[in-house]
Design a protein around this motif. Sequence first.
Motif, PDB file in Angstrom:
ATOM      1  N   GLU A   6       1.081  -5.322  14.264  1.00 61.66           N
ATOM      2  CA  GLU A   6       1.680  -4.290  13.422  1.00 61.66           C
ATOM      3  C   GLU A   6       1.615  -2.921  14.084  1.00 61.66           C
ATOM      4  O   GLU A   6       2.532  -2.105  13.935  1.00 61.66           O
ATOM      5  N   SER A   7       0.544  -2.639  14.805  1.00 62.43           N
ATOM      6  CA  SER A   7       0.472  -1.367  15.536  1.00 62.43           C
ATOM      7  C   SER A   7       1.485  -1.357  16.679  1.00 62.43           C
ATOM      8  O   SER A   7       2.142  -0.336  16.940  1.00 62.43           O
ATOM      9  N   LEU A   8       1.630  -2.485  17.361  1.00 60.53           N
ATOM     10  CA  LEU A   8       2.630  -2.580  18.425  1.00 60.53           C
ATOM     11  C   LEU A   8       4.038  -2.430  17.854  1.00 60.53           C
ATOM     12  O   LEU A   8       4.901  -1.799  18.460  1.00 60.53           O
ATOM     13  N   ARG A   9       4.274  -2.994  16.677  1.00 56.42           N
ATOM     14  CA  ARG A   9       5.595  -2.869  16.048  1.00 56.42           C
ATOM     15  C   ARG A   9       5.864  -1.413  15.663  1.00 56.42           C
ATOM     16  O   ARG A   9       6.993  -0.922  15.784  1.00 56.42           O
ATOM     17  N   ALA A  10       4.826  -0.715  15.196  1.00 59.02           N
ATOM     18  CA  ALA A  10       4.983   0.698  14.852  1.00 59.02           C
ATOM     19  C   ALA A  10       5.329   1.505  16.102  1.00 59.02           C
ATOM     20  O   ALA A  10       6.221   2.370  16.071  1.00 59.02           O
ATOM     21  N   LEU A  11       4.643   1.235  17.218  1.00 59.41           N
ATOM     22  CA  LEU A  11       4.946   1.934  18.467  1.00 59.41           C
ATOM     23  C   LEU A  11       6.383   1.680  18.895  1.00 59.41           C
ATOM     24  O   LEU A  11       7.117   2.611  19.263  1.00 59.41           O
ATOM     25  N   THR A  21       9.255   9.293  10.948  1.00 56.09           N
ATOM     26  CA  THR A  21       9.879   9.200   9.621  1.00 56.09           C
ATOM     27  C   THR A  21      10.710   7.927   9.461  1.00 56.09           C
ATOM     28  O   THR A  21      10.496   7.134   8.539  1.00 56.09           O
ATOM     29  N   GLU A  22      11.681   7.707  10.358  1.00 52.33           N
ATOM     30  CA  GLU A  22      12.551   6.531  10.228  1.00 52.33           C
ATOM     31  C   GLU A  22      11.785   5.247  10.485  1.00 52.33           C
ATOM     32  O   GLU A  22      12.031   4.221   9.845  1.00 52.33           O
ATOM     33  N   ALA A  23      10.822   5.311  11.419  1.00 53.87           N
ATOM     34  CA  ALA A  23      10.011   4.121  11.687  1.00 53.87           C
ATOM     35  C   ALA A  23       9.237   3.719  10.437  1.00 53.87           C
ATOM     36  O   ALA A  23       9.133   2.531  10.110  1.00 53.87           O
ATOM     37  N   ALA A  24       8.690   4.713   9.731  1.00 53.13           N
ATOM     38  CA  ALA A  24       7.949   4.418   8.505  1.00 53.13           C
ATOM     39  C   ALA A  24       8.853   3.796   7.450  1.00 53.13           C
ATOM     40  O   ALA A  24       8.459   2.863   6.743  1.00 53.13           O
ATOM     41  N   GLU A  25      10.097   4.277   7.366  1.00 49.98           N
ATOM     42  CA  GLU A  25      11.046   3.713   6.395  1.00 49.98           C
ATOM     43  C   GLU A  25      11.335   2.254   6.719  1.00 49.98           C
ATOM     44  O   GLU A  25      11.383   1.407   5.828  1.00 49.98           O
ATOM     45  N   SER A  28       8.463   0.138   5.800  1.00 46.73           N
ATOM     46  CA  SER A  28       8.067   0.266   4.384  1.00 46.73           C
ATOM     47  C   SER A  28       6.624   0.768   4.276  1.00 46.73           C
ATOM     48  O   SER A  28       5.832   0.273   3.480  1.00 46.73           O
ATOM     49  N   LEU A  29       6.296   1.763   5.119  1.00 54.18           N
ATOM     50  CA  LEU A  29       4.977   2.377   5.122  1.00 54.18           C
ATOM     51  C   LEU A  29       5.122   3.879   4.978  1.00 54.18           C
ATOM     52  O   LEU A  29       6.213   4.435   5.140  1.00 54.18           O
ATOM     53  N   THR A  30       4.021   4.548   4.687  1.00 57.87           N
ATOM     54  CA  THR A  30       4.039   6.009   4.660  1.00 57.87           C
ATOM     55  C   THR A  30       3.967   6.520   6.099  1.00 57.87           C
ATOM     56  O   THR A  30       3.527   5.810   7.011  1.00 57.87           O
ATOM     57  N   GLN A  31       4.387   7.772   6.293  1.00 57.82           N
ATOM     58  CA  GLN A  31       4.327   8.358   7.623  1.00 57.82           C
ATOM     59  C   GLN A  31       2.883   8.450   8.118  1.00 57.82           C
ATOM     60  O   GLN A  31       2.611   8.217   9.300  1.00 57.82           O
ATOM     61  N   SER A  32       1.975   8.777   7.228  1.00 55.00           N
ATOM     62  CA  SER A  32       0.576   8.898   7.630  1.00 55.00           C
ATOM     63  C   SER A  32       0.019   7.540   8.066  1.00 55.00           C
ATOM     64  O   SER A  32      -0.794   7.459   8.988  1.00 55.00           O
TER      65      SER A  32
END
Length: 299
Positions: A6-11, A21-25, A28-32
Amino acid sequence: MRLDTESLRALKLVIETGGVTEAAERLSLTQSAVSWKLRRLEGRVGHSLLKREGRVLRPTRHGRELLEFADRILSAHDAAVQRFRGSALTGSICLGATDDFATTRVAGIAGRFRWAHPGIRLQVKAGSSLSVAAWAETGEVDLAVMPVEANQVRHDDLPLWTDQLEFIQAIDAEPLGDQPVPLVTFGEHCFYGRIASTLLDEAGIAYEEVLQSASTAGVRAAVSAGFGISLMNRGFMTPDQCLWSGSERVATPPAVHYVVRAARLPLTAAEQSLVAELRGSVPPVWDEMTEPGAAMIEP
């Protein structure tokens, strides 16, 4: 050291979209929450992975290196999930793609897609940009991946990424003096040549077309050999190439937008699945010469 998917997917998504911002959308997570995953990932590998250029986040050298591993890890992970979850999708899809995309990304995407959806028959047809657009118009392909000019993007096109056009030459190219500029193009079935001739005409610069090649590899090879200059994607540049020394004499070339265009709507379930794979697998183009050294990003 453990690298969670999941961290790799976020990166991967932050690099793809250029921001949190768009990555969080998409996740389906918050930006923080996304920022926390990235800070944790940087802490685990012991290197800064992202740096800010204006309003956009770009990968550092270590970020690019980790992204290569992340692509393979996530592809294997997602293929395994799909394989054991099973896919009931069936049908056939003909995908049209321009040469640059077909030679760099389609093979990997098609392989993963076939593995995940054995009931779908996928065919790929490569060609020049105008040819691919025509195939989508006539229904010769079901889906088309291609670059388009800004004023040619349709409301139902699905965006992939944007790249800047530049006049490119070999680093060690000889000065031209008063000779006409030797121009290398992708041929009459690509709109890049029309843009190049328009820009040169408007600047009053004499030129002659010395080579046409429908393949990206052919154009890049000709430019690297010093045979001429070419208007092409900045992301196509190789280490032995640079911006044309006469670029300041012409207007700034436009950006091109890579999109997925459907021959018909609505998309079938199989086509929707392939579009999702295409949009999730295409990275942005970044400057390979960018130096690392950014601090860890802030939430």
